[in-house]
Design a protein around this motif. Sequence first.
Motif, short mmCIF file in Angstrom:
data_model
loop_
_atom_site.label_atom_id
_atom_site.label_comp_id
_atom_site.label_asym_id
_atom_site.label_seq_id
_atom_site.Cartn_x
_atom_site.Cartn_y
_atom_site.Cartn_z
N GLN A 156 10.24 65.72 -28.12
CA GLN A 156 11.02 66.55 -29.03
C GLN A 156 12.43 65.98 -29.09
N GLU A 167 12.61 66.43 -34.83
CA GLU A 167 11.29 65.78 -34.90
C GLU A 167 10.52 66.00 -33.60
N THR A 168 9.21 66.17 -33.77
CA THR A 168 8.28 66.22 -32.64
C THR A 168 7.21 65.17 -32.89
N VAL A 169 7.04 64.26 -31.96
CA VAL A 169 6.11 63.17 -32.15
C VAL A 169 5.43 62.85 -30.83
N VAL A 205 10.71 55.56 -34.67
CA VAL A 205 11.31 56.89 -34.48
C VAL A 205 12.74 56.77 -33.95
N LYS A 208 15.29 55.63 -36.51
CA LYS A 208 15.61 56.63 -37.52
C LYS A 208 16.84 57.44 -37.15
N TYR A 209 17.05 57.65 -35.85
CA TYR A 209 18.14 58.51 -35.40
C TYR A 209 19.30 57.75 -34.75
#
Length: 220
Positions: A156, A167-169, A205, A208-209
């Motif tokens: 998370q 986001e949760t991945v 991921v 992206k942040y």
Amino acid sequence: MSKFPCVVFLVDGGLMNIIHYALVGIGLCISSAGNAQVVATSIKSAQLSKIVINPDIPKANQHVKSGSICLWAGSPINFGSQERTLNYERFDRLFSTALNAHGFKAIAKSADMFEGEGNSAKPDFLVGATLRPQTVNVCDSIGGLKGAIAISVEWQIYDRSKQQVVETVTTEGTGQSLKFQASGLNLIIDQAFSAAAVALISQGVIQKYLGTPGSSSVIQ
């Protein structure tokens, strides 16, 4: 400054025209170089904030042998009976090491010996992780444990500026030890967790942040 050299073309037309065009050309080169600037992409930071284990693994997914030549059936690994918090410092270092090795800015809270004294760097994103054992294939003996484990990790990602989970991945990772080791179980779990963390990068991921390390753009 521009990375490309300026070239001034001189044309026929007498000495005065040559000087005129040369000065104009030089002026354009200076103007172009002055307006161009390289801006590095902002790299934000992340920190593992909490990790828990969900021990619910089907017995059929545990293959445990025992003895120095692994001939006898062994007892399943006891991961506990309910979800619980794991050793934070251990996984904090694994997470930050995995990200830092790929050029991302990860802050290891466990490495800060003076937290709360005003010197601590504040991460842009906090990351929570839930580890779930998927399959176990090991051999346990008096000399320790060897074998392999596969896990999944649900991540998370919490944006501190927005104060919400963005986001949760879920990613997966495996760990393996080919030799009996006294801390063999911890070793393969650590390897699997690190691999799951690196999978966040391979899936795009983290970029992206936090941004892409070393990238830059030229603004004219």
